[in-house]
Scaffold this active site. Sequence first.
Site, PDB file in Angstrom:
ATOM      1  N   CYS A 135       0.800  -1.246   0.000  1.00 15.60           N
ATOM      2  CA  CYS A 135       0.000   0.000   0.000  1.00 15.60           C
ATOM      3  C   CYS A 135       0.826   1.287   0.000  1.00 15.60           C
ATOM      4  O   CYS A 135       0.607   2.157  -0.846  1.00 15.60           O
ATOM      5  CB  CYS A 135      -0.933   0.016   1.207  1.00 15.60           C
ATOM      6  SG  CYS A 135      -2.287  -1.141   1.030  1.00 15.60           S
TER       7      CYS A 135
HETATM    8  N1  LIG Z   1      -3.495  -5.616   1.307  1.00 16.59           N
HETATM    9  C1  LIG Z   1      -3.530  -4.456   1.942  1.00 16.59           C
HETATM   10  O1  LIG Z   1      -2.765  -4.188   2.876  1.00 16.59           O
HETATM   11  C2  LIG Z   1      -4.552  -3.411   1.529  1.00 16.59           C
HETATM   12  C3  LIG Z   1      -4.808  -2.339   2.391  1.00 16.59           C
HETATM   13  C4  LIG Z   1      -5.727  -1.364   2.019  1.00 16.59           C
HETATM   14  C5  LIG Z   1      -6.347  -1.456   0.782  1.00 16.59           C
HETATM   15  N2  LIG Z   1      -6.074  -2.514  -0.041  1.00 16.59           N
HETATM   16  C6  LIG Z   1      -6.766  -2.569  -1.334  1.00 16.59           C
HETATM   17  O2  LIG Z   1      -7.742  -3.609  -1.309  1.00 16.59           O
HETATM   18  C7  LIG Z   1      -7.857  -4.196  -2.613  1.00 16.59           C
HETATM   19  C8  LIG Z   1      -7.667  -5.701  -2.482  1.00 16.59           C
HETATM   20  O3  LIG Z   1      -6.375  -5.934  -1.947  1.00 16.59           O
HETATM   21  P1  LIG Z   1      -5.932  -7.364  -1.388  1.00 16.59           P
HETATM   22  O4  LIG Z   1      -4.597  -7.136  -0.770  1.00 16.59           O
HETATM   23  O5  LIG Z   1      -7.006  -7.986  -0.591  1.00 16.59           O
HETATM   24  O6  LIG Z   1      -5.768  -8.164  -2.766  1.00 16.59           O
HETATM   25  P2  LIG Z   1      -5.498  -9.726  -2.957  1.00 16.59           P
HETATM   26  O7  LIG Z   1      -4.761  -9.850  -4.236  1.00 16.59           O
HETATM   27  O8  LIG Z   1      -4.937 -10.324  -1.718  1.00 16.59           O
HETATM   28  O9  LIG Z   1      -6.983 -10.339  -3.143  1.00 16.59           O
HETATM   29  C9  LIG Z   1      -7.788 -10.035  -4.233  1.00 16.59           C
HETATM   30  C10 LIG Z   1      -8.758 -11.202  -4.465  1.00 16.59           C
HETATM   31  O10 LIG Z   1      -9.644 -10.827  -5.507  1.00 16.59           O
HETATM   32  C11 LIG Z   1      -9.842 -11.945  -6.369  1.00 16.59           C
HETATM   33  N3  LIG Z   1     -10.297 -11.439  -7.659  1.00 16.59           N
HETATM   34  C12 LIG Z   1      -9.584 -10.855  -8.643  1.00 16.59           C
HETATM   35  N4  LIG Z   1     -10.387 -10.466  -9.651  1.00 16.59           N
HETATM   36  C13 LIG Z   1     -11.634 -10.811  -9.291  1.00 16.59           C
HETATM   37  C14 LIG Z   1     -12.896 -10.679  -9.921  1.00 16.59           C
HETATM   38  N5  LIG Z   1     -13.032 -10.069 -11.102  1.00 16.59           N
HETATM   39  N6  LIG Z   1     -13.966 -11.171  -9.290  1.00 16.59           N
HETATM   40  C15 LIG Z   1     -13.849 -11.770  -8.085  1.00 16.59           C
HETATM   41  N7  LIG Z   1     -12.676 -11.909  -7.437  1.00 16.59           N
HETATM   42  C16 LIG Z   1     -11.590 -11.450  -8.039  1.00 16.59           C
HETATM   43  C17 LIG Z   1      -8.509 -12.633  -6.383  1.00 16.59           C
HETATM   44  O11 LIG Z   1      -8.607 -13.967  -6.788  1.00 16.59           O
HETATM   45  C18 LIG Z   1      -8.066 -12.470  -4.908  1.00 16.59           C
HETATM   46  O12 LIG Z   1      -8.522 -13.556  -4.118  1.00 16.59           O
HETATM   47  C19 LIG Z   1      -6.843  -3.485  -3.487  1.00 16.59           C
HETATM   48  O13 LIG Z   1      -7.444  -2.417  -4.155  1.00 16.59           O
HETATM   49  C20 LIG Z   1      -5.843  -2.927  -2.484  1.00 16.59           C
HETATM   50  O14 LIG Z   1      -5.196  -1.770  -2.945  1.00 16.59           O
HETATM   51  C21 LIG Z   1      -5.198  -3.504   0.311  1.00 16.59           C
END
Ligand SMILES: NC(=O)c1ccc[n+]([C@@H]2O[C@H](COP(=O)([O-])OP(=O)(O)OC[C@H]3O[C@@H](n4cnc5c(N)ncnc54)[C@H](O)[C@@H]3O)[C@@H](O)[C@H]2O)c1
Length: 450
Positions: A268
């Site tokens: 992030c």
């Molecule tokens: N990880 C962090 O620390 C964090 C913190 C704040 C915000 N975010 C934001 O949250 C969002 C998700 O991050 P994350 O770390 O959980 O990602 P991640 O990659 O761990 O998980 C994303 C999930 O979405 C699934 N996916 C992808 N495309 C899809 C679709 N079209 N339909 C259904 N499922 C789908 C993937 O298979 C995966 O399981 C991002 O925008 C990220 O910037 C993440």
Amino acid sequence: MKASVVGLGKLGSPLLAVLAASGFEVWGIDVVPDTVARIQAGLTPVQEPQLQELISENRVRIHATGDWRAAIAETDVTFLLVPTPSGADGAFSNRYLLSAVEEIGRVLRDKAAYHLVVINSTTMPGSVGGPIRDRLEAVSGKHVAREIGLCYNPEFIVLGNVVQGLLHPDFVLIGESDARAGDLLEALCRRVVGATVPVARMNFINAELTKIAVNTYITAKISFANMLGEICDRLPGADADIVTAALGQDTRIGKKYLRGATGYGGPCFPRDTQAFATMARRVGVDATIATAAQAINERQLRRVAEIITSRTAPGERIAVLGLAYKPDTSVVEQSQGLMLAAALEKAGRQIIAHDPLAMDAARAALGPTVSFAGSPEAAVAAADAVVVMTPCSEYTRFFRSWAGAERTRLLVDCWRLVDPALASDRLAVIQLGHNDTFAPVDDATIAVAN
Ligand SMILES: NC(=O)c1ccc[n+]([C@@H]2O[C@H](COP(=O)([O-])OP(=O)(O)OC[C@H]3O[C@@H](n4cnc5c(N)ncnc54)[C@H](O)[C@@H]3O)[C@@H](O)[C@H]2O)c1
């Protein structure tokens, strides 16, 4: 109220479990069949403290499926936590969000009841009220703020503490299409976080700007502390810990993230800061503070690498302790420890790496030439020099009882975990930001300081 969660990754699966623990019946959706199967089997798809326990305790309310129609039709609100990867210019892509919104829109076309769609993924300002809203309306054939609601509700969690971060946030941020959508989401959030947590409600663009502004402010603070550390490296008698501890007493500044140590990393901070600078440039503003935070961050790796390469020779063995981007997580994305290991290997050093949780991810990223030790003790015993890259409690405990090793003659302690009294004729202990153990670079600097 029933909820569906789209994207069961590092954020989505903890949200699913926390909603279930708050009494909601929940449906999880993911495009990866194995992720869905794990949730169906009552197993967490990601490593996160407390998550497995929450899933096990609330299994009766947790469902997972690849069938969008079943999940969306069955629920009143859908949260989206799919990736929004950074492009070459640092802007986030909406492609996964748009594809998920299309799936939801197709189901909503045939659904008579009101439905709320909540975007939790981090987006570029202008996305939710622009292409996301447009696609949702076009595919569903319904109007946002009339037949359906749309909200932006980004998370401010840190990995390794996601469950607690979701249950006890400093505040809840809601960007809303209209009051009905905002009221519904606020009521839902209140069931999770309680009655006293502040809720900030606003339009989409302000909420999107707030999300990346928070992380950019924090990275600026980290880089400020690291810049102080660099100054203390060179200023005889200076100690970054003493200065930052006093600075943090000022309530206008505060203590958090003011330690001064390695640069920031993770999924992030680097990319939100970059996105903030890109967004500012697009509207004709030079986000100097954001770009300065990045520039200071980029040189932190060099700062540590140079200490080691200037005191060791090619072929010597370096133990790198701490490969995750922070303690208590297995995530190595943009990790300073991982990048240091790669840089030192490129400079001809042999790397023996260790991390309490991130060895598998680090092994995949670093390749077969780096060796991994099963414990800090084993890593240190075989090394000519040791560098501590994360403030893990395991490392604090280990060094508390460490009596030195025959082979080790340099210990670089980025987080000041080690008692400097360990230094001896045979062992140099260098602590970042402490000048009493770090020789100044040249006489002119000392003259200026005096
Ligand atoms: N990880 C962090 O620390 C964090 C913190 C704040 C915000 N975010 C934001 O949250 C969002 C998700 O991050 P994350 O770390 O959980 O990602 P991640 O990659 O761990 O998980 C994303 C999930 O979405 C699934 N996916 C992808 N495309 C899809 C679709 N079209 N339909 C259904 N499922 C789908 C993937 O298979 C995966 O399981 C991002 O925008 C990220 O910037 C993440």
